[in-house]
Design a protein around this motif. Structure first.
Motif, PDB file in Angstrom:
ATOM      1  N   ARG A   1      -5.521   3.624  -4.928  1.00 41.32           N
ATOM      2  CA  ARG A   1      -5.506   2.159  -4.932  1.00 41.32           C
ATOM      3  C   ARG A   1      -4.877   1.631  -3.646  1.00 41.32           C
ATOM      4  O   ARG A   1      -3.725   1.953  -3.312  1.00 41.32           O
ATOM      5  CB  ARG A   1      -4.735   1.653  -6.158  1.00 41.32           C
ATOM      6  CG  ARG A   1      -4.573   0.149  -6.174  1.00 41.32           C
ATOM      7  CD  ARG A   1      -4.241  -0.360  -7.553  1.00 41.32           C
ATOM      8  NE  ARG A   1      -5.450  -0.453  -8.376  1.00 41.32           N
ATOM      9  CZ  ARG A   1      -5.469  -0.818  -9.648  1.00 41.32           C
ATOM     10  NH1 ARG A   1      -4.329  -1.098 -10.265  1.00 41.32           N
ATOM     11  NH2 ARG A   1      -6.606  -0.892 -10.314  1.00 41.32           N
ATOM     12  N   ILE A   2      -5.647   0.789  -2.945  1.00 44.33           N
ATOM     13  CA  ILE A   2      -5.184   0.157  -1.702  1.00 44.33           C
ATOM     14  C   ILE A   2      -5.035  -1.340  -1.974  1.00 44.33           C
ATOM     15  O   ILE A   2      -5.911  -1.960  -2.591  1.00 44.33           O
ATOM     16  CB  ILE A   2      -6.230   0.349  -0.563  1.00 44.33           C
ATOM     17  CG1 ILE A   2      -6.710   1.810  -0.485  1.00 44.33           C
ATOM     18  CG2 ILE A   2      -5.667  -0.134   0.772  1.00 44.33           C
ATOM     19  CD1 ILE A   2      -5.639   2.827  -0.255  1.00 44.33           C
ATOM     20  N   LEU A   3      -3.949  -1.918  -1.510  1.00 48.77           N
ATOM     21  CA  LEU A   3      -3.751  -3.368  -1.605  1.00 48.77           C
ATOM     22  C   LEU A   3      -3.787  -3.959  -0.201  1.00 48.77           C
ATOM     23  O   LEU A   3      -3.234  -3.388   0.737  1.00 48.77           O
ATOM     24  CB  LEU A   3      -2.392  -3.690  -2.245  1.00 48.77           C
ATOM     25  CG  LEU A   3      -2.089  -3.057  -3.609  1.00 48.77           C
ATOM     26  CD1 LEU A   3      -0.723  -3.516  -4.106  1.00 48.77           C
ATOM     27  CD2 LEU A   3      -3.179  -3.386  -4.628  1.00 48.77           C
TER      28      LEU A   3
ATOM     29  N   LEU B   1      -0.271  -0.278   1.083  1.00 57.03           N
ATOM     30  CA  LEU B   1      -0.324  -1.733   1.257  1.00 57.03           C
ATOM     31  C   LEU B   1      -0.668  -2.003   2.722  1.00 57.03           C
ATOM     32  O   LEU B   1       0.049  -1.533   3.612  1.00 57.03           O
ATOM     33  CB  LEU B   1       1.030  -2.355   0.906  1.00 57.03           C
ATOM     34  CG  LEU B   1       1.211  -3.840   1.234  1.00 57.03           C
ATOM     35  CD1 LEU B   1       0.245  -4.711   0.426  1.00 57.03           C
ATOM     36  CD2 LEU B   1       2.661  -4.277   0.957  1.00 57.03           C
ATOM     37  N   VAL B   2      -1.768  -2.718   2.955  1.00 57.58           N
ATOM     38  CA  VAL B   2      -2.201  -3.000   4.323  1.00 57.58           C
ATOM     39  C   VAL B   2      -2.077  -4.497   4.581  1.00 57.58           C
ATOM     40  O   VAL B   2      -2.628  -5.317   3.832  1.00 57.58           O
ATOM     41  CB  VAL B   2      -3.652  -2.532   4.559  1.00 57.58           C
ATOM     42  CG1 VAL B   2      -4.057  -2.791   6.013  1.00 57.58           C
ATOM     43  CG2 VAL B   2      -3.799  -1.050   4.220  1.00 57.58           C
ATOM     44  N   VAL B   3      -1.340  -4.853   5.630  1.00 56.69           N
ATOM     45  CA  VAL B   3      -1.141  -6.249   6.018  1.00 56.69           C
ATOM     46  C   VAL B   3      -2.001  -6.493   7.258  1.00 56.69           C
ATOM     47  O   VAL B   3      -1.803  -5.857   8.296  1.00 56.69           O
ATOM     48  CB  VAL B   3       0.352  -6.528   6.303  1.00 56.69           C
ATOM     49  CG1 VAL B   3       0.539  -7.954   6.809  1.00 56.69           C
ATOM     50  CG2 VAL B   3       1.189  -6.286   5.055  1.00 56.69           C
TER      51      VAL B   3
ATOM     52  N   THR C   1       7.787  -1.291   1.781  1.00 54.17           N
ATOM     53  CA  THR C   1       7.601  -0.905   3.188  1.00 54.17           C
ATOM     54  C   THR C   1       7.252   0.571   3.328  1.00 54.17           C
ATOM     55  O   THR C   1       6.572   0.977   4.274  1.00 54.17           O
ATOM     56  CB  THR C   1       8.892  -1.220   3.986  1.00 54.17           C
ATOM     57  OG1 THR C   1       9.235  -2.581   3.761  1.00 54.17           O
ATOM     58  CG2 THR C   1       8.706  -0.997   5.467  1.00 54.17           C
ATOM     59  N   GLU C   2       7.699   1.390   2.368  1.00 48.92           N
ATOM     60  CA  GLU C   2       7.457   2.840   2.459  1.00 48.92           C
ATOM     61  C   GLU C   2       5.971   3.179   2.390  1.00 48.92           C
ATOM     62  O   GLU C   2       5.564   4.266   2.776  1.00 48.92           O
ATOM     63  CB  GLU C   2       8.204   3.563   1.327  1.00 48.92           C
ATOM     64  CG  GLU C   2       9.707   3.463   1.472  1.00 48.92           C
ATOM     65  CD  GLU C   2      10.444   3.777   0.179  1.00 48.92           C
ATOM     66  OE1 GLU C   2       9.826   4.375  -0.725  1.00 48.92           O
ATOM     67  OE2 GLU C   2      11.634   3.419   0.079  1.00 48.92           O
ATOM     68  N   ARG C   3       5.153   2.264   1.866  1.00 53.98           N
ATOM     69  CA  ARG C   3       3.706   2.521   1.746  1.00 53.98           C
ATOM     70  C   ARG C   3       2.898   1.515   2.575  1.00 53.98           C
ATOM     71  O   ARG C   3       1.749   1.247   2.292  1.00 53.98           O
ATOM     72  CB  ARG C   3       3.288   2.435   0.264  1.00 53.98           C
ATOM     73  CG  ARG C   3       3.851   3.570  -0.574  1.00 53.98           C
ATOM     74  CD  ARG C   3       3.624   3.336  -2.061  1.00 53.98           C
ATOM     75  NE  ARG C   3       4.618   2.429  -2.618  1.00 53.98           N
ATOM     76  CZ  ARG C   3       4.571   1.945  -3.860  1.00 53.98           C
ATOM     77  NH1 ARG C   3       3.567   2.273  -4.657  1.00 53.98           N
ATOM     78  NH2 ARG C   3       5.530   1.143  -4.289  1.00 53.98           N
ATOM     79  N   LEU C   4       3.523   0.988   3.618  1.00 47.17           N
ATOM     80  CA  LEU C   4       2.937  -0.118   4.392  1.00 47.17           C
ATOM     81  C   LEU C   4       2.222   0.353   5.665  1.00 47.17           C
ATOM     82  O   LEU C   4       2.671   1.281   6.331  1.00 47.17           O
ATOM     83  CB  LEU C   4       4.083  -1.064   4.799  1.00 47.17           C
ATOM     84  CG  LEU C   4       3.739  -2.237   5.695  1.00 47.17           C
ATOM     85  CD1 LEU C   4       2.971  -3.296   4.916  1.00 47.17           C
ATOM     86  CD2 LEU C   4       5.009  -2.844   6.294  1.00 47.17           C
TER      87      LEU C   4
END
Ligand SMILES: [Fe+2]
Length: 254
Positions: free
Chosen positions: A4-6, A46-48, A72-75
Protein backbone atom coordinates in the motif's frame (compact mmCIF):
# COMPACT_ATOMS: atom_id res chain seq x y z
CA UNK A 1 1.35 -9.91 -0.79
CA UNK A 2 0.09 -6.49 -1.83
CA UNK A 3 1.75 -3.22 -0.90
CA UNK A 4 0.00 0.00 0.00
CA UNK A 5 1.36 3.38 -1.14
CA UNK A 6 -0.08 6.69 0.07
CA UNK A 7 0.34 9.93 -1.84
CA UNK A 8 -0.21 13.41 -0.45
CA UNK A 9 0.48 16.55 -2.44
CA UNK A 10 0.30 20.35 -2.52
CA UNK A 11 0.14 21.10 1.20
CA UNK A 12 1.11 24.78 0.59
CA UNK A 13 2.22 25.38 4.17
CA UNK A 14 3.57 28.58 5.70
CA UNK A 15 5.90 28.60 8.69
CA UNK A 16 3.73 31.26 10.37
CA UNK A 17 0.59 29.17 9.63
CA UNK A 18 -1.02 31.96 7.57
CA UNK A 19 -3.85 31.14 5.15
CA UNK A 20 -3.59 30.71 1.39
CA UNK A 21 -6.51 32.23 -0.56
CA UNK A 22 -8.51 32.32 2.68
CA UNK A 23 -7.85 28.66 3.43
CA UNK A 24 -5.89 27.49 6.48
CA UNK A 25 -3.58 24.78 5.14
CA UNK A 26 -2.09 23.39 8.38
CA UNK A 27 -5.43 22.08 9.75
CA UNK A 28 -6.01 20.40 6.38
CA UNK A 29 -2.64 18.63 6.64
CA UNK A 30 -3.39 17.64 10.23
CA UNK A 31 -6.76 16.16 9.14
CA UNK A 32 -5.09 14.09 6.41
CA UNK A 33 -2.37 12.86 8.78
CA UNK A 34 -5.07 11.85 11.31
CA UNK A 35 -6.82 9.93 8.50
CA UNK A 36 -3.55 8.13 7.71
CA UNK A 37 -2.91 7.22 11.35
CA UNK A 38 -6.49 6.13 11.99
CA UNK A 39 -7.30 4.23 8.77
CA UNK A 40 -4.12 3.48 6.84
CA UNK A 41 -1.42 3.06 9.49
CA UNK A 42 -0.16 -0.16 7.88
CA UNK A 43 0.94 1.54 4.64
CA UNK A 44 4.33 0.74 3.10
CA UNK A 45 5.39 4.11 1.66
CA UNK A 46 4.18 7.69 1.93
CA UNK A 47 5.06 9.81 -1.11
CA UNK A 48 4.83 13.62 -0.93
CA UNK A 49 4.70 15.05 -4.44
CA UNK A 50 5.59 18.69 -4.02
CA UNK A 51 4.37 22.19 -3.17
CA UNK A 52 4.92 21.36 0.48
CA UNK A 53 6.16 24.81 1.57
CA UNK A 54 4.42 27.73 -0.13
CA UNK A 55 6.92 30.12 1.49
CA UNK A 56 9.82 27.88 0.40
CA UNK A 57 11.74 28.33 3.67
CA UNK A 58 13.57 25.77 5.81
CA UNK A 59 11.50 26.49 8.91
CA UNK A 60 8.37 25.23 7.12
CA UNK A 61 10.00 21.89 6.26
CA UNK A 62 11.13 21.52 9.88
CA UNK A 63 7.51 22.00 11.04
CA UNK A 64 6.29 19.60 8.33
CA UNK A 65 8.74 16.95 9.54
CA UNK A 66 7.54 17.43 13.12
CA UNK A 67 3.92 17.00 11.97
CA UNK A 68 4.81 13.76 10.16
CA UNK A 69 6.52 12.35 13.26
CA UNK A 70 7.23 8.63 12.89
CA UNK A 71 5.56 8.56 9.44
CA UNK A 72 8.87 10.04 8.23
CA UNK A 73 10.42 6.56 8.45
CA UNK A 74 8.39 5.49 5.39
CA UNK A 75 8.57 8.81 3.51
CA UNK A 76 9.79 9.74 0.02
CA UNK A 77 9.50 13.24 -1.39
CA UNK A 78 10.00 15.24 -4.57
CA UNK A 79 9.73 19.01 -5.12
CA UNK A 80 6.98 21.06 -6.78
CA UNK A 81 7.16 24.60 -8.10
CA UNK A 82 6.59 25.98 -4.56
CA UNK A 83 9.55 24.24 -2.97
CA UNK A 84 13.22 24.69 -2.15
CA UNK A 85 15.33 21.66 -3.03
CA UNK A 86 18.26 22.59 -0.82
CA UNK A 87 16.00 23.13 2.21
CA UNK A 88 14.24 19.78 1.62
CA UNK A 89 17.59 18.00 1.35
CA UNK A 90 18.80 19.71 4.54
CA UNK A 91 15.71 18.86 6.62
CA UNK A 92 15.26 15.32 5.22
CA UNK A 93 18.87 14.12 4.68
CA UNK A 94 17.83 10.57 5.63
CA UNK A 95 14.89 10.48 3.20
CA UNK A 96 16.21 12.03 -0.03
CA UNK A 97 19.35 12.79 -1.93
CA UNK A 98 20.27 15.73 -4.12
CA UNK A 99 21.99 14.26 -7.20
CA UNK A 100 23.14 16.57 -10.01
CA UNK A 101 20.91 19.27 -8.58
CA UNK A 102 17.75 17.13 -8.65
CA UNK A 103 15.76 15.44 -5.88
CA UNK A 104 14.73 12.04 -7.19
CA UNK A 105 14.21 8.61 -5.65
CA UNK A 106 13.98 4.95 -6.61
CA UNK A 107 12.62 2.32 -4.23
CA UNK A 108 11.77 -1.34 -4.88
CA UNK A 109 9.17 -3.43 -3.07
CA UNK A 110 7.25 -6.61 -3.89
CA UNK A 111 7.94 -6.81 -7.63
CA UNK A 112 7.34 -3.07 -8.04
CA UNK A 113 9.55 -0.02 -8.07
CA UNK A 114 8.58 3.53 -7.19
CA UNK A 115 10.43 6.29 -9.05
CA UNK A 116 10.23 9.98 -8.12
CA UNK A 117 11.14 12.56 -10.77
CA UNK A 118 11.99 16.22 -10.15
CA UNK A 119 10.17 18.73 -12.39
CA UNK A 120 10.99 21.87 -10.39
CA UNK A 121 12.47 24.91 -12.18
CA UNK A 122 13.52 27.53 -9.60
CA UNK A 123 11.57 30.75 -10.04
CA UNK A 124 9.04 29.26 -12.47
CA UNK A 125 5.55 27.84 -12.02
CA UNK A 126 5.67 25.51 -15.03
CA UNK A 127 7.83 22.39 -14.82
CA UNK A 128 10.49 20.61 -16.82
CA UNK A 129 12.16 17.22 -16.46
CA UNK A 130 15.12 18.27 -18.60
CA UNK A 131 17.33 16.30 -20.96
CA UNK A 132 19.80 15.10 -18.32
CA UNK A 133 17.11 13.64 -16.06
CA UNK A 134 15.31 12.06 -19.03
CA UNK A 135 18.54 10.31 -19.98
CA UNK A 136 19.04 9.24 -16.37
CA UNK A 137 15.44 8.05 -16.24
CA UNK A 138 15.77 5.88 -19.35
CA UNK A 139 18.67 3.99 -17.73
CA UNK A 140 16.86 2.57 -14.70
CA UNK A 141 13.81 1.76 -16.81
CA UNK A 142 15.93 -0.24 -19.25
CA UNK A 143 17.63 -2.14 -16.44
CA UNK A 144 14.48 -2.83 -14.42
CA UNK A 145 12.00 -4.04 -17.01
CA UNK A 146 11.16 -7.00 -14.77
CA UNK A 147 9.70 -4.59 -12.17
CA UNK A 148 6.23 -3.08 -12.44
CA UNK A 149 6.71 0.66 -12.10
CA UNK A 150 4.85 3.54 -10.51
CA UNK A 151 6.21 7.02 -11.23
CA UNK A 152 5.66 10.18 -9.21
CA UNK A 153 6.21 13.67 -10.63
CA UNK A 154 4.75 16.99 -9.47
CA UNK A 155 3.63 18.44 -12.83
CA UNK A 156 1.35 16.12 -14.87
CA UNK A 157 2.76 15.26 -18.33
CA UNK A 158 -0.69 15.58 -19.93
CA UNK A 159 -3.20 18.40 -20.50
CA UNK A 160 -5.77 18.85 -17.75
CA UNK A 161 -8.14 21.00 -19.86
CA UNK A 162 -8.12 24.03 -17.59
CA UNK A 163 -6.58 26.83 -19.63
CA UNK A 164 -4.70 28.48 -16.75
CA UNK A 165 -3.28 25.17 -15.49
CA UNK A 166 -2.32 23.91 -18.93
CA UNK A 167 -0.32 27.15 -19.33
CA UNK A 168 1.87 26.09 -16.36
CA UNK A 169 2.19 22.45 -17.31
CA UNK A 170 5.18 20.14 -17.65
CA UNK A 171 6.91 21.64 -20.67
CA UNK A 172 8.50 18.37 -21.77
CA UNK A 173 5.53 16.22 -20.80
CA UNK A 174 5.09 14.83 -24.31
CA UNK A 175 8.76 13.79 -24.40
CA UNK A 176 8.36 12.06 -21.04
CA UNK A 177 5.25 10.19 -22.20
CA UNK A 178 7.06 9.11 -25.39
CA UNK A 179 9.85 7.72 -23.23
CA UNK A 180 7.48 5.93 -20.85
CA UNK A 181 5.53 4.38 -23.73
CA UNK A 182 8.59 2.30 -24.57
CA UNK A 183 8.31 0.39 -21.30
CA UNK A 184 5.13 -1.68 -20.82
CA UNK A 185 6.14 -2.36 -17.21
CA UNK A 186 5.40 1.32 -16.37
CA UNK A 187 1.82 1.19 -15.18
CA UNK A 188 1.01 4.51 -13.55
CA UNK A 189 2.18 8.12 -13.24
CA UNK A 190 0.85 9.93 -10.15
CA UNK A 191 1.05 13.72 -10.05
CA UNK A 192 -0.04 16.79 -8.09
CA UNK A 193 0.11 20.49 -9.12
CA UNK A 194 -3.46 20.79 -10.44
CA UNK A 195 -5.26 20.42 -7.05
CA UNK A 196 -7.99 18.16 -8.48
CA UNK A 197 -8.59 14.50 -9.24
CA UNK A 198 -8.20 13.31 -12.83
CA UNK A 199 -7.27 10.24 -14.87
CA UNK A 200 -5.85 10.43 -18.40
CA UNK A 201 -5.12 7.42 -20.59
CA UNK A 202 -2.05 7.55 -22.86
CA UNK A 203 -0.68 4.90 -25.16
CA UNK A 204 1.66 4.15 -22.24
CA UNK A 205 0.84 4.47 -18.53
CA UNK A 206 -2.31 5.91 -17.01
CA UNK A 207 -1.72 9.43 -15.63
CA UNK A 208 -3.51 10.26 -12.37
CA UNK A 209 -3.64 13.59 -10.58
CA UNK A 210 -4.35 13.69 -6.87
CA UNK A 211 -6.29 16.43 -5.09
CA UNK A 212 -4.33 18.80 -2.89
CA UNK A 213 -4.07 18.84 0.86
CA UNK A 214 -4.34 22.63 0.43
CA UNK A 215 -6.99 24.51 -1.62
CA UNK A 216 -8.85 22.57 -4.34
CA UNK A 217 -9.33 23.91 -7.89
CA UNK A 218 -12.50 23.46 -9.91
CA UNK A 219 -11.93 21.35 -13.05
CA UNK A 220 -12.11 22.72 -16.62
CA UNK A 221 -11.94 26.47 -15.94
CA UNK A 222 -10.19 29.29 -17.80
CA UNK A 223 -9.11 31.10 -14.61
CA UNK A 224 -8.44 29.93 -11.07
CA UNK A 225 -11.61 28.96 -9.17
CA UNK A 226 -11.48 27.49 -5.66
CA UNK A 227 -13.50 24.30 -5.20
CA UNK A 228 -14.88 24.03 -1.62
CA UNK A 229 -13.87 20.38 -1.22
CA UNK A 230 -12.03 18.98 1.80
CA UNK A 231 -8.37 17.87 1.58
CA UNK A 232 -7.49 14.43 0.27
CA UNK A 233 -4.93 11.68 -0.02
CA UNK A 234 -4.56 8.93 -2.62
CA UNK A 235 -4.29 5.27 -1.61
CA UNK A 236 -2.67 2.94 -4.17
CA UNK A 237 -2.60 -0.83 -3.62
CA UNK A 238 0.00 -2.68 -5.70
CA UNK A 239 -0.30 -6.42 -6.38
CA UNK A 240 2.68 -8.66 -7.19
CA UNK A 241 1.19 -9.54 -10.61
CA UNK A 242 1.33 -5.89 -11.74
CA UNK A 243 -2.33 -5.06 -11.16
CA UNK A 244 -3.31 -2.18 -8.90
CA UNK A 245 -6.27 -0.35 -7.42
CA UNK A 246 -6.52 3.21 -6.18
CA UNK A 247 -8.90 5.49 -4.34
CA UNK A 248 -8.96 9.15 -3.33
CA UNK A 249 -9.94 9.63 0.32
CA UNK A 250 -11.22 13.00 1.54
CA UNK A 251 -10.67 14.05 5.14
CA UNK A 252 -12.97 16.16 7.28
CA UNK A 253 -11.26 19.23 8.72
CA UNK A 254 -12.23 19.90 12.34
FE1 LIG B 1 0.28 23.35 -5.76
Amino acid sequence: MSHRILQITDCHLFADRRELRGIATWPRLEAVLDEIRNRFADFDCLVVTGDTAHDEIEETYVAFREALGDLTERLFLIPGNHDNREAIAKVFPDRCELIDGRLTFQHSLGGWQLIGLDSHIPGEVAGRIGAAQLTWTGGPFCSTQDLHTLIFVHHPPVLIHSRWLDAIRLEDGEVLIELLEQFPNIKLVCCGHVHQESATATSGPLVLTTPAVGPQFRPRTDEIEIDPLPPALRVIDLEPDGTWTTQVVRSEVK
